[in-house]
Structures are given as structure tokens and as C-alpha cells.
Design a protein around this motif. Structure first.
Motif, mmCIF file in Angstrom:
data_model
loop_
_atom_site.group_PDB
_atom_site.id
_atom_site.type_symbol
_atom_site.label_atom_id
_atom_site.label_comp_id
_atom_site.label_asym_id
_atom_site.label_seq_id
_atom_site.Cartn_x
_atom_site.Cartn_y
_atom_site.Cartn_z
ATOM 1 N N GLY A 84 0.647 -1.388 0.030
ATOM 2 C CA GLY A 84 0.023 -0.050 0.258
ATOM 3 C C GLY A 84 0.850 1.548 0.476
ATOM 4 O O GLY A 84 0.145 2.033 0.659
ATOM 5 N N SER A 110 -4.505 0.553 7.095
ATOM 6 C CA SER A 110 -5.349 0.234 5.764
ATOM 7 C C SER A 110 -5.243 1.207 4.719
ATOM 8 O O SER A 110 -4.174 1.851 4.518
ATOM 9 C CB SER A 110 -6.667 0.621 6.007
ATOM 10 N N TYR A 111 -5.211 0.901 3.141
ATOM 11 C CA TYR A 111 -4.882 1.588 1.834
ATOM 12 C C TYR A 111 -5.830 1.268 0.671
ATOM 13 O O TYR A 111 -6.507 0.573 0.502
ATOM 14 C CB TYR A 111 -3.157 1.016 1.713
ATOM 15 N N GLY A 112 -6.182 2.371 -0.012
ATOM 16 C CA GLY A 112 -6.386 2.114 -1.288
ATOM 17 C C GLY A 112 -8.317 2.083 -0.922
ATOM 18 O O GLY A 112 -8.948 2.300 -0.069
ATOM 19 N N HIS A 114 -9.237 -0.785 0.549
ATOM 20 C CA HIS A 114 -9.061 -2.038 1.890
ATOM 21 C C HIS A 114 -9.069 -1.054 3.237
ATOM 22 O O HIS A 114 -7.852 -0.680 3.830
ATOM 23 C CB HIS A 114 -7.461 -2.589 1.481
#
Length: 151
Positions: A84, A110-112, A114
């Protein structure tokens, strides 16, 4: 029929263990010695082995370390690996989520799109090694799907 099924399971177990023996050369910086509830199979003179790429792990909740939130496969333990857009860093591993147990558990990083375990199903996430537990299941990866059997 049941006997044939049990024979097939035994055959898959031995195949997996033979394959696992060839993967011994992978070194890593993440050791399950610090893992929650880690119960390695070892003699009194052995130290717990470090995590390896392709190990099957249970991801534990940060809020309740006794609770499994997902099961997955370690993809990397290299601290310089990016997940991420952020490097893992020491004592973190990249895990491919194969089974979402507690779907609404928020990801630590968390990333994007997700944000939760469910969002990351089939993707990779960064997870701290101390909250990852080796799973002593015999399993094989077949076309991207984890098949696991109790030994």
C-alpha cells in the motif's frame, strides 16, 4: 470411499512436507518466537524457527490477541517490501488474506479501498509479526486457493 479420501489426504500431506523441506533456504527477519500463543514443535536445544515466505498464519486481533481475524499466507518478511505504498519495516510481514474470519476487523494499515479484513480478502496486507501465529495445518496452494487439512 472414506479410506480413499484418507489416503489422498495422507498423500497430499507428505507431498506438502517434501515441498516444504525444499523451501528451507529462505531466511527472514520475522520470528514467531514473539508470536501470540506460538507453540512450536521443537526439542529443548532448538529455537523456534523464524517465519518463512509461504507459511500459513492466523492473524490475531490487536484489540483481543486471542481472537483470530483472518488466515493467510506470508508473501514477504523483507522490511523493505512495500504494501500500500508503505514499507513493512521490522517485525511486520506481508500476508495474502485467504480466509476472512472476522470480516469487520479494521486493518492496522489500511490502504486504497482496503479498510477491513473483508475488503482485503484475496489481497495482501501488512500485519505485525507478534500478532501472527503459525498454523500447524498441512496445506497446499492449488491455483491460488489454499487447501488445508488437519494433521
Amino acid at each position: 470411499m472414506e479410506e480413499r479420501f484418507n489416503n489422498r489426504i495422507d498423500e497430499l500431506k507428505s507431498m506438502f512436507l517434501r515441498h516444504r523441506g525444499r523451501e528451507e533456504s529462505q531466511s527472514d527477519a520475522c520470528s514467531p518466537a514473539t508470536s501470540i500463543n506460538h507453540r512450536p514443535q521443537m526439542t529443548s536445544t532448538q529455537l523456534p524457527r523464524p517465519f518463512r515466505v509461504r507459511d500459513v498464519v492466523c492473524l490475531k486481533s490487536i484489540m483481543n490477541p486471542l481472537e483470530t481475524v483472518a488466515k493467510g499466507i506470508i508473501q514477504s518478511i523483507d522490511p523493505s517490501t512495500e504494501v500500500g505504498g508503505e514499507e513493512l519495516g521490522p517485525n511486520w510481514c506481508e500476508v495474502s488474506i485467504q480466509v476472512a474470519v472476522k470480516k469487520d476487523e479494521r486493518l492496522i494499515r489500511s490502504y486504497g479501498l482496503h479498510k477491513t479484513i473483508y475488503d482485503a480478502y484475496g489481497a495482501t496486507v501488512a500485519w505485525p509479526c507478534p500478532y501472527s501465529q503459525l498454523t500447524y495445518l498441512v496445506g497446499i496452494l492449488l491455483r491460488g486457493t489454499l487447501l488445508a487439512f488437519q494433521p
